[in-house]
Design an enzyme around this catalytic site. Structure first.
Site, short mmCIF file in Angstrom:
data_model
loop_
_atom_site.label_atom_id
_atom_site.label_comp_id
_atom_site.label_asym_id
_atom_site.label_seq_id
_atom_site.Cartn_x
_atom_site.Cartn_y
_atom_site.Cartn_z
CD GLU A 177 -7.36 0.64 -6.22
OE1 GLU A 177 -7.97 1.58 -5.70
OE2 GLU A 177 -6.22 0.30 -5.88
CE LYS A 219 -5.27 3.46 -7.40
NZ LYS A 219 -5.19 4.61 -6.51
NE ARG A 292 1.53 0.95 -1.02
CZ ARG A 292 1.26 -0.35 -1.14
NH1 ARG A 292 1.95 -1.22 -0.44
NH2 ARG A 292 0.31 -0.77 -1.96
P1 13P Z 1 -0.59 2.39 -3.88
O1 13P Z 1 -0.11 3.17 -5.08
O2 13P Z 1 0.24 2.65 -2.65
O3 13P Z 1 -0.80 0.94 -4.17
O4 13P Z 1 -2.01 2.96 -3.48
C1 13P Z 1 -2.88 3.29 -4.47
C2 13P Z 1 -4.25 3.13 -3.96
O5 13P Z 1 -5.02 4.06 -3.94
C3 13P Z 1 -4.67 1.80 -3.51
O6 13P Z 1 -6.05 1.79 -3.34
#
Ligand code: 13P
Length: 339
Positions: A177, A219, A292
């Site tokens: 990510e 991600k 979120r």
């Molecule tokens: P959000 O979808 O709230 O951005 O969180 C995803 C996530 O795992 C961030 O590391």
């Protein structure tokens, strides 16, 4: 490492319209979320909240993986079933956040480097024994005046690649990510430029570290205007710019891309995903790994009250179903009121 096994796990996480529930908030982060609903962040309240999410009826139809935090992977349902066992039994593969957070990058004001590599090999072995079959590491790239620097992008790509190689050695699928933050007043063009640079550096580092692309999930952020931008790009532009960027940067060997929501509203995050999948003919599964955008409506319906347990589950079930439809290219905004 068994690449076929890793590939099968990655496909199960995001195949058949499924996506990932990111429920890996650290204790300080979930405490901030609980503050918004006037709920005390005790260990039992955190356990009960996660139990509400994980035991949502029908969740496994739309959710193929759940990212846990260290505390949660050691907790159990009210009936005493360890959360990772409960989830794995339903086909919602248990995963674990293994980074220890983004810390200021020395010498580079406003930029961060994600920590957590020291001792990671041993931690991964323990998490595997607890039932985790995938992991997550989040790098954070900030857009601002004169940032990000090339150095910050390189340093974070290097850490992501070292993490990914260690995961694969442990037969754990790495969710990789590199998050370009929405914070700021930058344009969608600037976001595309930075996201492209971050992804290019990432895939170069993954190759150098001999990471098997068939055994990762990417991600990324969507390519989107900054939160405070004067004229924010609309949904069709977000979908088009994001697809252009991903097609240019992400090799077809990657089995799945699962977006973070990054501060988009729940409905926006679903609409954007739906538009991209309607554009069709993509080399990878294009899915969601929302925190979120999946949880906010459920958190708000629950408000820390036992009598709202079912309402919280219903709110999560709705978001999971609509995001799954978006992944399949079948979502329409009118479904928000119909569902
Ligand atoms: P959000 O979808 O709230 O951005 O969180 C995803 C996530 O795992 C961030 O590391």
């Amino acid at each position: 490492m068994n690449v076929n096994e890793l590939n099968a796990v990655a496909k199960a996480m995001v195949g058949n319209g499924k996506g990932i529930l990111a429920a890996d908030e650290s204790t300080p982060t979930i405490t901030k979320r609980f503050d918004t609903i006037d709920t005390e962040s005790t260990e039992e309240n955190r356990r009960r909240y996660r139990e509400m999410l994980f035991t949502t009826p029908g969740a496994a139809d739309h959710i193929g993986g759940v990212i846990l935090f260290d505390e949660t992977i050691r907790q159990s349902t009210g009936e005493g079933v360890a959360f990772p066992d409960y989830l794995n039994n339903l086909g919602m593969i248990a995963g674990i956040k293994v980074d220890t957070g983004a810390k200021p990058l020395a010498g580079f004001p406003g930029e961060t480097i994600t920590e957590g590599l020291d001792g990671l090999r041993d931690r991964l072995a323990e998490y595997y024994s607890l039932g985790a079959r995938f992991a997550k590491w989040r790098a954070v790239i900030n857009i601002g005046t004169d940032i990000p620097s090339d150095f910050c992008i390189e340093a974070n790509a290097h850490a992501l690649a070292r993490y990914a190689a260690l995961c694969q050695e442990a037969n754990i699928v790495p969710i990789v990510e590199p998050e370009v933050l929405m914070d700021g007043d930058h344009s969608i063009e600037r976001c595309e430029e930075v996201t492209s640079a971050a992804l290019a550096a990432l895939f170069e580092a993954l190759a150098a570290h001999r990471v098997a692309l068939e055994g990762i999930i990417l991600k990324p952020n969507m390519v989107i205007s900054g939160t405070d931008a004067a004229n924010r790009a609309g949904p069709a532009d977000v979908a088009e710019a994001t697809l252009r960027c991903l097609k240019a940067q992400v090799p077809a060997e990657v089995p799945g891309i699962a977006f973070l929501s990054g501060g988009q509203s729940a409905e926006e995050a679903t609409e954007h995903l739906g538009l991209m999948n309607q554009a069709g003919d993509l080399p990878w599964e294009l899915s969601f790994s929302y925190g979120r955008a999946l949880q906010a409506p459920a958190l708000d319906a629950w408000r820390g009250k036992e009598e709202n347990f079912t309402a919280g589950q219903n709110a999560l079930a709705k978001r999971a179903k609509l995001n799954s439809l978006a992944h399949l290219g079948q979502y329409e905004t009118a479904m928000e009121t119909a569902a």
